[in-house]
Design an enzyme around this catalytic site. Structure first.
Site, PDB file in Angstrom:
ATOM      1  N   ASN A   1      64.293  45.289  37.385  1.00 22.83           N
ATOM      2  CA  ASN A   1      64.042  46.126  36.217  1.00 22.83           C
ATOM      3  C   ASN A   1      64.614  45.408  34.997  1.00 22.83           C
ATOM      4  O   ASN A   1      65.786  45.505  34.689  1.00 22.83           O
ATOM      5  CB  ASN A   1      64.696  47.492  36.396  1.00 22.83           C
ATOM      6  CG  ASN A   1      64.283  48.458  35.312  1.00 22.83           C
ATOM      7  OD1 ASN A   1      63.968  48.044  34.202  1.00 22.83           O
ATOM      8  ND2 ASN A   1      64.289  49.734  35.629  1.00 22.83           N
ATOM      9  N   ASP A   2      63.728  44.697  34.334  1.00 24.57           N
ATOM     10  CA  ASP A   2      64.105  43.899  33.173  1.00 24.57           C
ATOM     11  C   ASP A   2      64.790  44.708  32.085  1.00 24.57           C
ATOM     12  O   ASP A   2      65.385  44.147  31.167  1.00 24.57           O
ATOM     13  CB  ASP A   2      62.831  43.318  32.556  1.00 24.57           C
ATOM     14  CG  ASP A   2      62.648  41.867  32.928  1.00 24.57           C
ATOM     15  OD1 ASP A   2      63.627  41.236  33.316  1.00 24.57           O
ATOM     16  OD2 ASP A   2      61.510  41.380  32.813  1.00 24.57           O
ATOM     17  N   CYS A   3      64.638  46.000  32.158  1.00 19.47           N
ATOM     18  CA  CYS A   3      65.130  46.849  31.072  1.00 19.47           C
ATOM     19  C   CYS A   3      66.460  47.513  31.399  1.00 19.47           C
ATOM     20  O   CYS A   3      66.951  48.316  30.625  1.00 19.47           O
ATOM     21  CB  CYS A   3      64.081  47.907  30.736  1.00 19.47           C
ATOM     22  SG  CYS A   3      62.555  47.145  30.228  1.00 19.47           S
TER      23      CYS A   3
ATOM     24  N   ASN B   1      69.836  46.690  31.305  1.00 16.06           N
ATOM     25  CA  ASN B   1      70.641  45.597  30.761  1.00 16.06           C
ATOM     26  C   ASN B   1      72.075  46.079  30.622  1.00 16.06           C
ATOM     27  O   ASN B   1      72.458  46.629  29.597  1.00 16.06           O
ATOM     28  CB  ASN B   1      70.070  45.154  29.408  1.00 16.06           C
ATOM     29  CG  ASN B   1      68.539  45.059  29.446  1.00 16.06           C
ATOM     30  OD1 ASN B   1      67.850  45.751  28.707  1.00 16.06           O
ATOM     31  ND2 ASN B   1      68.038  44.242  30.349  1.00 16.06           N
TER      32      ASN B   1
ATOM     33  N   GLN C   1      67.482  41.570  26.645  1.00 13.93           N
ATOM     34  CA  GLN C   1      67.968  40.868  27.833  1.00 13.93           C
ATOM     35  C   GLN C   1      68.922  39.721  27.513  1.00 13.93           C
ATOM     36  O   GLN C   1      69.849  39.460  28.256  1.00 13.93           O
ATOM     37  CB  GLN C   1      66.801  40.268  28.631  1.00 13.93           C
ATOM     38  CG  GLN C   1      66.016  41.256  29.446  1.00 13.93           C
ATOM     39  CD  GLN C   1      64.974  41.952  28.601  1.00 13.93           C
ATOM     40  OE1 GLN C   1      64.452  41.388  27.651  1.00 13.93           O
ATOM     41  NE2 GLN C   1      64.686  43.192  28.946  1.00 13.93           N
TER      42      GLN C   1
END
Ligand code: BGC
Length: 807
Positions: free
Chosen positions: A482-484, A486, A499
């Site tokens: 999940n790139d989001c 952070n 990121q």
């Protein structure tokens, strides 16, 4: 409401109206030259790299949407129209766009002229072919003019949109024998050019956009087609385009065909001029000569169809469920090829300028592609592994043209290393090519730092162990899948990357998802080590996996579901104690896939919580409750409005993890229901709600908190394609290659009834007949004999093996 229909026989989706809720697109090309084309002719093409070698221009965020593409215009006695409806929007008597496997055929008819444009990229040729068929459907003779049109991009798509002070002076073309050559920047540092030609005498041409359109005009007001006469303009700076005029006469009922070819050519850097300032054109002449007669075009088109026949033959299902058949046999596999080729670079939602190939994305794309062209998967594995660093971490992305890692993004996404193991394992299972593990592969593209691929995998496996936090769970780094999410970035400045900003050190942010991945993917590493005779390493790995399962059970379990993470300060993310984001989908799927809680009921409990808290008729949302405020310590996920993208959208990529998890606990009916919810063919009838193409998956469907619940976004380039193919082909239908044999272990809804899967693997063909009962645990008969367990041993190449699975 539908806007078209599937033609399964032809492997096409037939769009019956220009007025779909969004441009519905298709991809041309399978290896190096690619094009995107919408059902109304919009789109662009490029050679290998959508950013660095863009042949034609396209404007995202345009008004009207999707204006600009390859346009064919007809001026029939002053009546100007296009078979693609756009750009003129002149009403047509008939309109139809057929998107097929690597080709699109757009047909329009008006005033007794039918025009059909077939667009495709021939196999192994770096060119786009536009075959135009014109038919006089009236009972009087017809004379009219046909105009082609496309707009060149000055190669680097990003520079093309930003560097006007230079670019408006550098455009250069040549026109020879009716063929238009685009050679901007060829004089200095480029040795490639484009050509757009046609296999018929031209009545005129244009290469200067302002002449063709008329200054200040839109595409729909184009001056030349309206005047019915080409300007024979030669571009000098400004905006080079390519347009031909053909004058056509047709008797009643008569048809004529013309083949236009847009090619990409390269010359040797030290042998690129024919005469001073004139491009050496041998390559282009040869290319155009190949398409000089229409029969050759037909033959190339036939080759393309054969190419797809062969590809799609390695996995087919025959069942009474048409949606299932068409998704599995045609569209899902097709989308897997496209995502494999494009990664996340070029779609109608991705400009082709921002992102290259993703380490994690491409590794997962392999899962749905490896059975199609294993040799290409092998090459990709080596490319991906070459961008890994010596400590097992990896560049998050790389450019396909240079195959070098992108420095702007760097590394530090701590899930990345594990995906490589998964991709390699899928490849080895498919092919039996254990030798790939001995290939010497550089770290950071530096040959002096090469090691075997197996050594790369060892470092991938060790990475989460070496970077573990206080609970024994892997540290998350910049983000995990999940790139989001952070947890170390704390971004507060508008415009900065969520990121790559900050990435504070000293925190203890851990990811339960990476832990689940380690438990699910780690065993593949152990299996590979064991098969290479390294029993000690296999046991070391298995011990680490057991320890990780214990860490998840002790610190990743919240009571009713798996937690998501621990934040920078060590606080729980994804637990009952949180106000928002109490339960997240990813660890529920992946921890169960990793075998956590299968014995003590945690797995079923977690999946029950998914059903209760996250499921909707449009798919399973990513988390619940949606975040309503920005949490700086959680990052981008909380920046989205509730119900969209990672903030409680239905992020289709991870739904198949739950589907697979459900099959692991034997709940076939739930798994099947979840599959149908997000699979586009089953959503075709609600196309006015879904809005995007009913033949391919979208990355996201708006979740239950969104006012547009059920509306899809970001179609085509998503790991959803490969994961759903894995879920349906390997777990629901239940046929999957393993190291020593083909596993047959169906677990699919009873309504599917009897079905047959034909699977070609390692040169043999397996015909697997199953009667779905909504349960798991089928017994197998192989060529008439009952066997123990669910693995059908691999048969010699050329054999046909009959397998019957019954409960
Ligand atoms: C990215 C993936 C990421 C996913 C979830 C996609 O846009 O390409 O790498 O896993 O979003 O955040």
């Amino acid at each position: 409401m539908q806007f078209g229909h599937f033609d399964d026989e032809a492997r096409e989706y037939v769009i019956e109206t220009p007025h779909t809720p969004y441009p519905w697109i298709n991809y041309l090309g399978s290896q190096e030259f690619f094009g995107l084309v919408s059902h109304t002719g919009g789109g662009y093409c490029f050679y290998r790299d959508a950013k660095l070698r863009r042949l034609t221009r396209y404007r995202y965020n345009n008004i009207p949407v999707d204006d600009g593409g390859r346009y064919f215009s007809i001026n029939d006695g002053g009546d100007v129209w296009s078979p693609s409806y756009r750009p003129y929007k002149t009403e047509l008597d008939f309109f139809e766009t057929r998107h097929g496997m690597g080709y699109t055929r757009i047909t329009g008819e008006r005033g007794g002229v039918r025009a059909s444009v077939l667009l495709f990229v021939p196999v192994g040729i770096n060119a786009e072919v536009h075959q135009v068929t014109l038919t006089n459907t009236s009972d009087a003779a017809k004379q009219f003019s046909l105009f082609s049109f496309l707009e060149f991009n000055l190669w680097n798509a990003e520079d093309d949109q930003t560097n006007y002070q230079r670019n408006l002076s550098i455009g250069e073309v040549e026109v020879v024998d009716g063929a238009i050559y685009h050679k901007t920047e060829y004089r200095e540092r480029r040795n490639h050019y484009a050509v757009y030609g046609v296999n018929a005498p031209v009545a005129g041409f244009d290469t200067d956009r302002d002449t063709y359109l008329g200054f200040g005009n839109g595409f729909h007001e184009a001056a030349v087609p309206h005047a019915g006469k080409a300007g024979n303009s030669v571009a000098s700076g400004w905006y080079p385009i390519a347009s031909h005029q053909l004058d056509v006469a047709l008797e009643p009922g008569e048809s004529k065909q013309f083949t236009f070819v847009l090619g990409y050519l390269e010359n040797d850097a030290d042998d690129k001029w024919e005469s001073p300032g004139v491009i050496k054109k041998d390559g282009a002449r040869e290319l155009l000569a190949r398409f000089a007669d229409n029969a050759s075009t037909d033959a190339e088109f036939a080759k393309l169809n054969e190419y797809w026949d062969n590809l799609l033959g390695s996995y087919t299902v025959e069942s009474g469920d048409n949606e299932l058949n068409r998704m599995v046999n045609i569209w899902n596999q097709y989308q897997c090829m496209v995502t494999y080729n494009m990664s996340r670079s070029a779609s109608f939602f991705e400009t082709g300028m921002g992102r290259g190939m993703g380490f994690r994305d491409s590794s997962q794309d392999l899962l749905g592609f490896v059975h199609l062209v294993p040799e290409r998967a092998r090459e990709r594995i080596i490319d991906i592994a070459s961008t890994q660093f010596e400590d097992g971490s990896a560049y998050h992305q790389y450019q396909p043209l240079t195959k070098r890692g992108n420095h702007t993004l760097g590394s530090g996404f701590n899930d990345d290393p594990l995906w490589l193991i998964l991709g390699v394992a899928a490849y080895v299972k498919e092919t039996g090519d254990f030798a790939i593990l001995d290939e010497m592969v550089p770290f950071d593209n530096d040959e002096s730092k090469a090691a075997t691929l197996m050594e790369h995998l060892r470092r991938s496996f060790n990475h989460p162990l070496e970077k573990a936090g206080p609970h024994g769970l892997p540290l998350i780094g910049r983000a995990d899948w999940n790139d989001c999410l952070n947890l170390n970035c704390f971004s507060t400045e508008p415009g900065e990357s969520f990121q790559t900003t900050g990435n504070k050190t000293g925190g203890v942010a851990e990811s339960v998802l990476i832990a689940g991945m380690f438990c699910a993917i780690g065993p593949e590493y152990a299996a590979l080590a064991r098969r290479r005779g390294d029993e000690a390493e296999a046991q070391r790995a298995e011990k680490a996996i057991e320890d990780m399962r214990a860490a998840v059970a002790n610190h990743g379990w919240d009571g009713e579901w798996f937690r998501r993470a621990y934040d920078y300060y060590g606080n729980v993310v994804g637990g009952a104690e949180n106000e928002d984001g109490q339960i997240w989908i990813e660890p529920q799927g992946y921890c169960v896939m990793g075998g956590v809680g299968l014995e003590d009921g945690k797995a079923v409990k977690a999946l029950d919580s998914v059903r209760e808290r996250l499921n909707t008729p449009h798919g399973i949302v990513l988390l619940n409750p949606a975040y309503t405020e920005y949490h700086v310590e959680l990052g981008e996920v909380t920046s989205y409005p509730p119900g969209y993208k990672e903030n409680a959208g239905i992020f289709c990529h991870n739904n198949p993890w739950v589907i697979i998890a459900e099959t692991m606990v034997g709940r076939a009916e739930y798994a099947w229901e979840y599959y149908k919810q997000i699979t586009p063919a089953y959503r075709e009838e609600i196309s006015e709600v879904h809005r995007l193409e009913p033949y391919v998956y979208a990355q996201m469907i708006a979740g239950k908190d969104a006012s547009r619940h059920g509306e899809a976004k970001n179609s085509w380039l998503t790991g959803t394609a490969s994961w759903n193919f894995v879920a349906v082909s390997q777990y629901l239908l239940g046929v999957r290659p393993d190291y020593d044999g083909l596993i047959v272990d169906p677990c699919i809804g009873a309504e599917v009834g009897e079905y047959t899967v034909t699977r070609q693997v390692r040169g043999a063909t397996y015909k697997v007949t199953v009667t779905a009962t909504g349960t798991k645990g089928a017994r197998l008969t192989v060529d008439g004999k009952e066997i123990e367990g669910n693995t059908v041993p691999y048969a010699p190449a050329g054999s046909v093996v009959e397998v019957v699975a019954s409960v």
